[in-house]
Enzyme design. Structure first.
Site, PDB file in Angstrom:
ATOM      1  N   GLU A  53       0.956  -1.102   0.439  1.00  0.00           N
ATOM      2  CA  GLU A  53       0.129  -0.151  -0.038  1.00  0.00           C
ATOM      3  C   GLU A  53       1.037   1.922  -0.087  1.00  0.00           C
ATOM      4  OE1 GLU A  53      -2.614   2.729   2.008  1.00  0.00           O
ATOM      5  OE2 GLU A  53      -0.537   2.223   2.449  1.00  0.00           O
ATOM      6  N   ASP A  76      -7.623   1.627   8.516  1.00  0.00           N
ATOM      7  CA  ASP A  76      -5.854   2.035   8.085  1.00  0.00           C
ATOM      8  C   ASP A  76      -5.546   2.196   9.806  1.00  0.00           C
ATOM      9  OD1 ASP A  76      -3.080   2.526   7.502  1.00  0.00           O
ATOM     10  OD2 ASP A  76      -3.426   2.679   5.319  1.00  0.00           O
TER      11      ASP A  76
HETATM   12 ZN   LIG Z   1      -1.088   2.465   6.275  1.00  0.00          ZN
END
Ligand SMILES: [Zn+2]
Length: 481
Positions: free
Chosen positions: A129, A158
């Protein structure tokens, strides 16, 4: 323009700052380092910069787990978080990842007790990511046609820490469901619903002119985590959720983002990890189990109307300031305020801002609002049992509802950025993560591309008309004409 960009450490930056001379930089150009920011002087300084890169190719591993739905196996609720980190990554991404793992564990416990999900759940741990949403993007592109057909919604998390549900963003078709979920999850520190705490924060933040009533709204999704390919490339209704605001940070994307730091400063009792698990679990289960997927178009239409009004205001304001600027130039106002000891030439005149035709957009928004109201009434009659549908009609209706977000995807994408295809939300071309709403129109206005604006308005309007048509089809299926 192609200017190479390289993030560097404080120590290396300090050396560069020491040799830059010239005028002190304007306030808005200054960063947060304890130095005097300067813009460079007459005497050029040559710097030899030796940069070493590691160009090794490395495999990236997404880890996926799928629990097939018993009634609607072809309707998928996708729940994801990334697992890669810049260094250690206790906060970013592990604190979100453990919430996902805990949700998956709880789902497994439910399954062992005999429960079967009605729709399919897909848990995803994304790799790569940090270097550009690579893991999720590759997966979304690879499975584009399946996802287009089957994906109901994507729920992202997240990094997570103590505080408020400050990350509360996503597709406005999911707003009503998301807000209801926040009313049903308790804030671990105060014992009130997390919605109450967030509303209180918004009231305080509204400052001198406090809103009498603050209703919770999803923020528009920009970029910066793995929801981006789902919403912006494929038009899959998405949510991005996370707590923050009371953990003391500074460790972001550094080697100080350790387990020890997290436990001391970010969420010492892991209470907000539990709150995030509960919230995401609730949202997932509601999407998985609902007779009718919880899409609501009234909030979506109202939000789009706000965006349209705001754009007209932006253009109006630019027209005024441009006219004033040109008038001041003609009157010599800029010359009169210039310092005669340090003369600078006056700014350039600007092309006048034309009157733009927002009528197609406003008409489309009106039609969308009417369609959303009609659907809400039909939906109430269906959910109350006043109207009933056959199993196959319900399946078709669900399909229409969750695929409605796809109508906002334009095959060719946004001008200059074909990969970003959503007509309502995109990260700004020059704003990094932060979002531009109705981006095609907005960026044409902001960049003063007046020839482009009408075309962009027409284009967005076409997609909104298509969304209204889709909602009308859903209403028709429930209530006939
Ligand atoms: Zn992150």
């Amino acid at each position: 323009m192609k200017i190479p960009v390289l993030p560097i450490s404080y120590r290396d930056a300090r050396l560069l700052f020491d040799v830059i001379g010239g005028d002190v930089a304007p306030v808005s150009w200054r960063g947060a380092m304890p130095v005097t920011y300067r813009i460079g002087g007459q005497n050029a300084v040559r710097i030899r910069l030796k940069v070493l890169f590691n160009w090794d190719l490395r495999p990236a591993y997404n880890v996926l787990a799928k629990l097939t739905g018993s009634e609607y196996p072809d309707q998928w609720i996708i729940r994801g978080n990334h697992h890669d980190a810049w260094v250690i990554g206790a906060h970013d991404p592990a604190s979100g990842m453990v919430a996902l793992l805990e949700q998956a564990r709880a789902t497994a416990v439910l399954t062992k007790s005999g429960w079967k999900p009605r729709r399919t759940i897909v848990f995803c741990a994304w790799d790569a990511e940090e270097p550009g949403l690579l893991g999720s993007t590759e997966w979304v592109e690879e499975h584009g046609s399946e996802l287009d057909k089957n994906a109901v919604a994507y729920i992202n998390t997240d990094g997570n820490s103590r505080g408020f549900l400050k990350t509360f963003e996503g597709s406005h078709s999911l707003q009503l469901m998301a807000v209801q979920a926040t009313q049903d999850v308790t804030d671990p520190q105060t014992g009130v619903p997390i919605s109450d705490r967030l509303r209180a924060l918004l009231l305080i933040d509204s400052g001198d002119s406090p809103a009498t009533e603050v209703s919770l709204r999803l923020e528009a999704p920009g970029c910066g985590s793995d929801y981006s390919p789902f919403i912006q490339h494929l038009g899959i209704a998405s949510l991005n959720l996370g707590f923050s605001g009371e953990g003391t940070g500074g460790e972001y994307h550094t080697m100080f983002d350790t387990y020890d730091h997290y436990c001391r400063h970010l969420d010492p009792k892991f209470e907000y990890g539990i709150a995030l698990t509960t919230l995401c679990g609730l949202v997932t289960l509601r999407l998985v189990e609902a007779d009718l997927v919880p899409f609501d178009f009234e909030a979506q239409a109202a939000t789009i109307k706000d965006y349209a009004i705001e754009l007209e205001e932006v253009a109006g304001k630019m027209r005024e300031t441009t006219a004033r600027h040109n008038a001041w130039l003609e009157e010599g106002i800029y010359e009169l305020v210039a310092d005669p000891v340090d003369p600078k030439s006056p700014p350039e005149p600007k092309a006048a801002v034309p009157y733009l035709n927002f009528a197609p957009l406003n008409n489309a928004v009106d039609r969308l609002q009417a369609a959303a109201n009609r659907y809400a009434k039909a939906q109430t009659r269906l959910l109350s049992g006043e109207l009933t549908l056959s199993t196959s009609a319900m399946a078709e209706l669900n399909q229409i509802l969750f695929r409605s977000e796809r109508t906002l995807i334009r095959e060719k994408g946004l001008p200059g950025r074909p990969w970003f295809r959503h007509q309502l939300y995109a990260p700004g071309r020059y704003t990094g993560y932060s979002v531009k709403t109705l981006p095609g129109i907005r960026e044409a206005i902001e960049e003063r591309q007046w020839d482009e604006v009408d075309g962009q308005i027409e284009q967005a309007a076409t997609h909104l008309e298509e969304l209204a048509e889709t909602i009308n089809r859903a209403t028709h299926l429930i209530a006939g004409n």
